[in-house]
Design an enzyme around this catalytic site. Sequence first.
Site, short mmCIF file in Angstrom:
data_model
loop_
_atom_site.label_atom_id
_atom_site.label_comp_id
_atom_site.label_asym_id
_atom_site.label_seq_id
_atom_site.Cartn_x
_atom_site.Cartn_y
_atom_site.Cartn_z
N GLU A 441 -26.37 -43.49 -18.38
CA GLU A 441 -26.38 -44.41 -17.23
C GLU A 441 -26.41 -43.65 -15.90
OE1 GLU A 441 -27.17 -47.14 -18.09
OE2 GLU A 441 -26.47 -47.18 -20.16
N GLY A 442 -27.08 -42.52 -15.89
CA GLY A 442 -27.15 -41.68 -14.70
C GLY A 442 -26.08 -40.62 -14.77
#
Length: 596
Positions: A441-442
């Site tokens: 998610e980053g």
Amino acid sequence: MPAYRAPLRDHRFVLNDVLNVQQHGNLEGFSEASSDIVDAILEEGGKFCENVLHPLNKVGDEEGCKLQDDGEVVVPTGFKEAYDQLTEGGWTALAADPEYGGQGLPHYLNLAFNEMVTSTNMAFGMYPGLTGGAVHALVAGGSDEQKRKYLPKMISGEWSGTMNLTEPHCGTDLGLLRTKAVPNGDGSYKISGQKIWISAGEHPMSKNIIHLVLARIEGAPEGVKGISLFVVPKYIVDENGEPGERNGVKCGGLEEKMGIHGNATCVMNYDEATGWLVGEENKGLKIMFIMMNEARLGVGLQGLALAETAYQYSLDFARDRLQGRSLTGPKNPDGPADPIIVHPDVRRMLMDQKVFVEAGRALTFWTALQGDLEHKAEDEETREKAADYMALLTPVIKGYLTDKGYDSISKGLQVHGGSGFTEEWGVSQLLRDARITLIYEGTNGIQALDLVGRKLAMKGMRPINTFFSELDAFVADNQSDEKLKPFVDGLAETKAKLQRATNWLVEKGLENFDNAGAASTDYLHLFGLTCFAYMWAKMAKASLAKIADGEDDPIYEAKLVTGRYFLERWLPDADAHLAKVEAGADCMMALDAEAF
């Protein structure tokens, strides 16, 4: 297997004593969440997690998922039955919109339940967890028809959902994606391409899987400006609202991973699969970011949740493990040695764990409350402030709680000594499972860049300045309380350092963008430390009030002692983070790439 006990007493402390969530009882959803109802829900949720999910955690780790020749996935023993219990109990619908079959309860309650799910079985929790994010994206961007078709069964858990972003050649840089969408002429599209690292991309637990897929329509602009979002079900929904024809989407492989073995991390192949546009053409990334931000907050919660379990494991071990004698004389004179909890260095690690899980829980619950207020507060000013905080704090929650959560779990393994390095005691699995939280998610480096590059400047710096004003107001309102003064002073001093770092970034980051990049991770950690200082000040204030009222629950004195440890052993790190921020990028960027 080590035991897990749902931390319900601490949940009640944060929700009732610190946040006083009942003060919002007039708001939609809150009125149905009285203290008694919340307690009953969390107690039953805790039992489900302790008795059903926790025993399956090791099973999932050892068995993993298996891909069959037909592209179907076999999940670990007991997962399907546990998923059925989850959905039959209505747990997936706690905070969802009643219009589509949800219970409409506050998000903070759903977060508290999900903490326990993740603490007991992170790999399992990712199956319904991704569905929640997909639901939010469809609520925000889907058509009325799409909402009616998909949301009720996704909210009930009968169907599940995924997010499909990453491709073999692009992760963070989504502008490079190649998955294409060709119009069919009837409002649908043919979706072709490959996506990788798709959590819960294929499994047998739900009757249909609703994939949200980023793709580029033929002729669309290059880069992120040409990305659209599509809903692509595993089975095309028939006229009766039931799964019908098999769509052209198939799992082409399962990743062999360091951890979260019980979750199916899939390579998904789209071969002219039928999909439908969500929202407008070329505007898909905006809708997907709603899902991504939801997921990022969930990943921050994972850092906290696994650290809670590691703390429980290491505390039990430290109380039972006999090794050596106390430096100040035997504490177990009738035994061959003292329990290792008497040794200062073991205490250091346990206290670090305790500080983290208690402050991290307060921060995540407080942030979840902001999410509720963003959508349900009666006045525009409160909704605006809450929305600002959600945007500002998302990278902090994701980055800081996973960085420090992983460190906390590592300390738990260290408490176990050599036993921790074996699989028997469970903490090694927690460490392996937790490592992904710093990446997906980053990555946390991307979160730090998002914080300094986008969130500080957004809306003319209104969110960060509003946050600073809230901290200043708390300091001013409580400065005269002598018992609270150490916490107030600690908050004021740390906030001043964060503000100084912010001012430095505004000035030096514009002079040289590398300065912002070089400072970003330390700035994020200084921000997280300031948030923790605020939470500990709020927890200390609530504890002192309860003690003054004659409450004799030992939790309140324990909070004050733990908070003092935070002030003396954690807050000094603020000076180091500030110094690193102000060091700039010169020394970091001076060495030629060939010289490494």
